[in-house]
Scaffold this active site. Sequence first.
Site, short mmCIF file in Angstrom:
data_model
loop_
_atom_site.label_atom_id
_atom_site.label_comp_id
_atom_site.label_asym_id
_atom_site.label_seq_id
_atom_site.Cartn_x
_atom_site.Cartn_y
_atom_site.Cartn_z
N ASP A 119 -77.60 -0.57 -66.51
CA ASP A 119 -77.59 0.91 -65.73
C ASP A 119 -78.36 0.95 -64.78
O ASP A 119 -79.33 0.40 -64.56
CB ASP A 119 -78.07 1.83 -66.90
CG ASP A 119 -77.12 2.07 -67.93
OD1 ASP A 119 -76.03 1.82 -68.21
OD2 ASP A 119 -77.59 2.65 -69.04
N ASP B 98 -67.77 3.75 -73.35
CA ASP B 98 -68.90 2.98 -73.44
C ASP B 98 -69.07 2.07 -74.68
O ASP B 98 -67.93 1.86 -75.36
CB ASP B 98 -69.92 3.98 -73.65
CG ASP B 98 -71.33 3.81 -72.64
OD1 ASP B 98 -71.35 2.44 -72.50
OD2 ASP B 98 -72.31 4.46 -72.39
#
Length: 444
Positions: A216, A161
């Site tokens: 997201d 990430d």
Amino acid sequence: MKRLSTICIFLATLLLPLQVSLAQPRRLSADFPKWAGVADTPQMGWSSWNCFMTDINEDLIKATADAMVQLGLVDAGYVYLNLDDGWHGERDENGFVHEDPVKFPSGMKALADYLHARGLKLGIYSDAGNFTCACYTGSLGHEYQDAIAYAHWGVDYLKYDWCFTNNVNPKGAYTLMRNALGRAGRPILFSICEWGISKPWEWAADIGHSWRTTGDIGPAFLPVETSYDENGRRRWKPQSVLEIIDKNEPLRQYAGPGHWNDPDMLEVGNSITVDGVYYEMTDSEDRAHFTIWCMMAAPLILGNDLTKITDETLAIIKNKEMIAVDQDPLGVQGLRTINKDGLQYWFKPLVDGDWAFCIMNTSEEDVTLTVDWSALEVNDPVSKRRTSFGSVNYSVKDLWNPEAPVFPTLVKGKGILREQFVINAFDVTVKSHDVVAYRLTPVK
């Protein structure tokens, strides 16, 4: 036991450069190519984040693994079981990361062994910054140590990430972790999760096996309006399925075997409540979501609670005809040829001259339309393929109703007309927020 494990990993770190130099004398530079052969088709599996976020533990993961086997998902191709954010414990005095001893008392190696014995592969999560997005320990400054730990545990997949990365160069950070994974000596699929900020599709093909192209996702089909709480603060809102499609679709030229555009994980069968707002999609929307991900040759990473799955959701994610479209070895991302009046037409070139074709209805009303092949000719600049409807006859298979009869097709051979009809057009009803999908096979 943990101290012994630390000593073993620490010794492995000291000895590995010598072992690698002896076993592979040509790999003396700091650069290690990414692992080959682990993502020739888009990866398939399950991840803990969409449903459980950081509320994960050993019992949940084992129950999910057992469900993946019992539901036939492993046999369908979903082989990665990925722990997302929240598994981390502390680093020891030598800088090596460990799992949370309360959440995962048996340790990661034992968990990997449990998964491997059931035909599954273990995925894990970290971050290129000092902390993960949920404020657990990140990998910045510990890339080689973490890669050694993952290899020792038996990890098969790393999602990496991009939180807390101020003044960190993305290409450099992901290249560094790629090198660390190569140095560690265990094939690990490397999933870049940088959200498309620095256009990784332009530079990451030699670094990772997939890269996120969007923010997201959430279980929302249509775009979500911005809302505010009682204090005037803007609430979090997910990227909807349609928003993500619009961002990912133009990037098809960058995808292919071993390097995939990743429009984020699947929300099929999932629901969440965030800041008091409830998000969930209908079965029709789930079917449309799954179909377009397959048409886009996207990684198929489930995110729902598999211990409470409905029959309708299971039927969607186990559709072998659609999975075959996603996993087609030609490895070409589909193209959207029409996007007008709430209707999207998609084509995806497949092996042996086949095509996948689907129509998605994003409007609020069912639509009955005529599919006229002569008006849908495709000349794809990426695959260099043409449909050639004027000269090639295709049999047509309904991918969401595979038992339905194949449309009649004209076949000529030695002067004998084997079929009596040629169908150049047909009528079909596409329900609201749903799809129809077909596989076209040249008749020889």
